[in-house]
Design an enzyme around this catalytic site. Structure first.
Site, PDB file in Angstrom:
ATOM      1  N   ASP A   1      19.667 -15.952  -4.293  1.00 30.10           N
ATOM      2  CA  ASP A   1      21.054 -16.561  -4.023  1.00 30.10           C
ATOM      3  C   ASP A   1      22.063 -15.508  -3.819  1.00 30.10           C
ATOM      4  O   ASP A   1      21.858 -14.325  -3.843  1.00 30.10           O
ATOM      5  CB  ASP A   1      21.487 -17.146  -5.540  1.00 30.10           C
ATOM      6  CG  ASP A   1      22.416 -18.372  -5.263  1.00 30.10           C
ATOM      7  OD1 ASP A   1      22.877 -18.692  -4.186  1.00 30.10           O
ATOM      8  OD2 ASP A   1      22.607 -19.081  -6.160  1.00 30.10           O
TER       9      ASP A   1
ATOM     10  N   THR B   1      23.174 -22.508 -11.961  1.00 30.42           N
ATOM     11  CA  THR B   1      22.249 -22.575 -10.654  1.00 30.42           C
ATOM     12  C   THR B   1      20.879 -21.858 -11.053  1.00 30.42           C
ATOM     13  O   THR B   1      20.177 -22.684 -10.931  1.00 30.42           O
ATOM     14  CB  THR B   1      23.043 -22.105  -9.612  1.00 30.42           C
ATOM     15  OG1 THR B   1      24.123 -22.699  -9.490  1.00 30.42           O
ATOM     16  CG2 THR B   1      22.187 -22.270  -8.586  1.00 30.42           C
TER      17      THR B   1
ATOM     18  N   ARG C   1      33.431 -19.070  -1.430  1.00 29.91           N
ATOM     19  CA  ARG C   1      33.050 -20.388  -1.833  1.00 29.91           C
ATOM     20  C   ARG C   1      34.046 -21.641  -1.529  1.00 29.91           C
ATOM     21  O   ARG C   1      33.466 -22.597  -1.292  1.00 29.91           O
ATOM     22  CB  ARG C   1      32.580 -20.444  -3.184  1.00 29.91           C
ATOM     23  CG  ARG C   1      31.363 -19.769  -3.406  1.00 29.91           C
ATOM     24  CD  ARG C   1      30.549 -19.570  -4.779  1.00 29.91           C
ATOM     25  NE  ARG C   1      31.416 -18.529  -5.641  1.00 29.91           N
ATOM     26  CZ  ARG C   1      31.195 -18.396  -6.646  1.00 29.91           C
ATOM     27  NH1 ARG C   1      30.100 -18.766  -7.248  1.00 29.91           N
ATOM     28  NH2 ARG C   1      31.846 -17.419  -7.553  1.00 29.91           N
TER      29      ARG C   1
ATOM     30  N   LYS D   1      20.110 -29.290  -5.415  1.00 31.24           N
ATOM     31  CA  LYS D   1      21.210 -29.115  -6.710  1.00 31.24           C
ATOM     32  C   LYS D   1      22.401 -30.132  -6.283  1.00 31.24           C
ATOM     33  O   LYS D   1      22.728 -30.469  -5.252  1.00 31.24           O
ATOM     34  CB  LYS D   1      21.616 -27.775  -6.516  1.00 31.24           C
ATOM     35  CG  LYS D   1      22.585 -27.496  -7.451  1.00 31.24           C
ATOM     36  CD  LYS D   1      22.965 -25.783  -7.525  1.00 31.24           C
ATOM     37  CE  LYS D   1      24.126 -25.605  -6.711  1.00 31.24           C
ATOM     38  NZ  LYS D   1      24.514 -24.095  -6.760  1.00 31.24           N
TER      39      LYS D   1
HETATM   40  C1  R5P Z   1      26.429 -21.979  -4.364  1.00 35.65           C
HETATM   41  O1  R5P Z   1      26.556 -22.396  -3.366  1.00 35.65           O
HETATM   42  C2  R5P Z   1      26.150 -20.468  -4.596  1.00 35.65           C
HETATM   43  O2  R5P Z   1      25.360 -20.004  -3.589  1.00 35.65           O
HETATM   44  C3  R5P Z   1      25.641 -20.062  -6.112  1.00 35.65           C
HETATM   45  O3  R5P Z   1      24.421 -20.728  -6.156  1.00 35.65           O
HETATM   46  C4  R5P Z   1      26.769 -20.655  -6.992  1.00 35.65           C
HETATM   47  O4  R5P Z   1      28.047 -20.322  -6.680  1.00 35.65           O
HETATM   48  C5  R5P Z   1      26.382 -19.971  -8.478  1.00 35.65           C
HETATM   49  O5  R5P Z   1      27.344 -20.354  -9.251  1.00 35.65           O
HETATM   50  P1  R5P Z   1      26.799 -20.583 -10.862  1.00 35.65           P
HETATM   51  O6  R5P Z   1      26.190 -19.427 -11.492  1.00 35.65           O
HETATM   52  O7  R5P Z   1      28.194 -20.819 -11.475  1.00 35.65           O
HETATM   53  O8  R5P Z   1      25.768 -21.882 -10.861  1.00 35.65           O
END
Ligand code: R5P
Length: 318
Positions: free
Chosen positions: A235, A243, A94, A207
């Site tokens: 995801d 998220t 990421r 988001k």
């Molecule tokens: C972000 O671009 C990724 O695809 C995930 O949505 C994100 O990293 C999820 O992280 P978290 O569970 O901390 O929101």
């Protein structure tokens, strides 16, 4: 014959793969010293052999990365013919751009290390951003678990009699929780709806990340129709759960009947399991790219093994 080694990150997954291939897991000793250094010692003959190392670089990411690097070094020193890394979950993926001025681009550094140490090829599964593939100058393959997850979600919906074949397009809304995940969501949907007649539409959420605070984000809007539908949020990774939970809450506010998620990697932060447990998400379909830390985390997760797709790839390497 190929040799398959396992780092300490996920020996259960390595064993699932070797079992499918009817091969023994090759022997190596991994020493973890009290000062946090690690050492890898290969304990069998590997000269002129094609050697695989299965190691997701999940938490503790840096220790697992160092093990992976040291495996490659040790195998090279023992004159292995090829050293191939299977990294089912690619930590640091990421951190692939400078989100803010002054930041490092960590995934770029990890890739340079993998190349320099002497890996011949790297496999991973559903890398955060496909564009990262272009950073590799050694052979690299990004496998996908999205068809496995799509099949598992569909089976669950049919078994529970929540939908019938032939009316999936009317009953289901497949959605991305952020702008970056739309292509992943499209691929999942193509597989999910492949036996259905008619065209499907995707929904998408807007988001906003709070860059100054780790693991914080806000779901601002939802584009697409979710009213009276079962929503599947797709995801690549869940860490804090923010998220997914924000996305699920917005879908329910907009009239969704229920929310299920399909997330390839569960790289969970300590508070995530209880947040997920208390969230309105019914079930999260995920893979075994990362081991669960304890059984509590399994309550709302349904894990599908990647071993079949990893074994299939290994079979074809000479
Ligand atoms: C972000 O671009 C990724 O695809 C995930 O949505 C994100 O990293 C999820 O992280 P978290 O569970 O901390 O929101």
């Amino acid at each position: 014959m190929v040799k398959i080694f396992s780092g300490s990150a996920h020996p259960q997954l390595s064993l699932r793969v070797t079992k499918l291939l009817r091969l023994p897991l090759s022997i190596a000793h991994i020493t973890h010293f009290d000062n946090s250094e690690v050492k890898v010692t290969i304990k069998e003959e590997v000269k002129n052999q094609v050697c695989f190392i299965i190691q997701p670089t999940c938490n503790p990411t840096d220790t697992h990365l160092m093990e992976l690097f040291f495996f490659c070094d040790a195998l090279r020193r023992q004159e292995a013919k090829k050293v191939i890394g299977i990294i089912p979950y690619f930590g640091y993926a990421r951190q692939d751009i400078q989100h803010q001025p002054g930041e490092c681009v960590s995934v770029n550094v990890i890739i340079r290390f993998l190349e320099t140490i002497g890996f011949d090829k790297i496999y991973t599964v559903d890398l955060h951003d496909e564009a990262t593939e272009g950073v590799f100058s050694i052979p690299f393959k990004n496998l996908t678990a999205l068809p496995l997850l799509a099949d598992a979600v569909k089976k669950y919906l049919f078994d529970k009699k929540l939908v019938k074949p032939g009316n999936l397009i009317e009953s289901i809304a497949i959605t991305s929780p952020d702008q970056g995940g739309i292509e992943r969501t499209r691929k999942f949907s193509l597989h999910f709806f492949k036996h259905e007649k008619g065209s499907f539409s995707l929904s998408l959420m807007k988001k906003k990340r709070t860059l100054a605070i780790a693991h914080q984000s806000e779901t601002l809007d939802l584009y697409g129709e979710v009213k009276n539908k079962i929503v599947i949020i797709v995801d690549d990774i869940i860490t804090s759960g923010t998220t997914l939970i924000n996305a699920a809450n917005l879908c329910l506010k907009k009239g969704a009947k229920k929310v299920i998620a399909a997330v390839v990697h569960h790289d969970l932060s300590p508070k995530a399991p209880s947040l997920i447990q208390n969230s309105p998400i019914e079930l999260i379909f995920t893979t075994d790219s990362i081991p669960f830390k304890n059984n509590d985390q399994l309550i709302k997760f349904k894990e599908i093994s990647l071993s079949t797709i990893l074994a299939e790839e290994i079979k074809h390497v000479k």
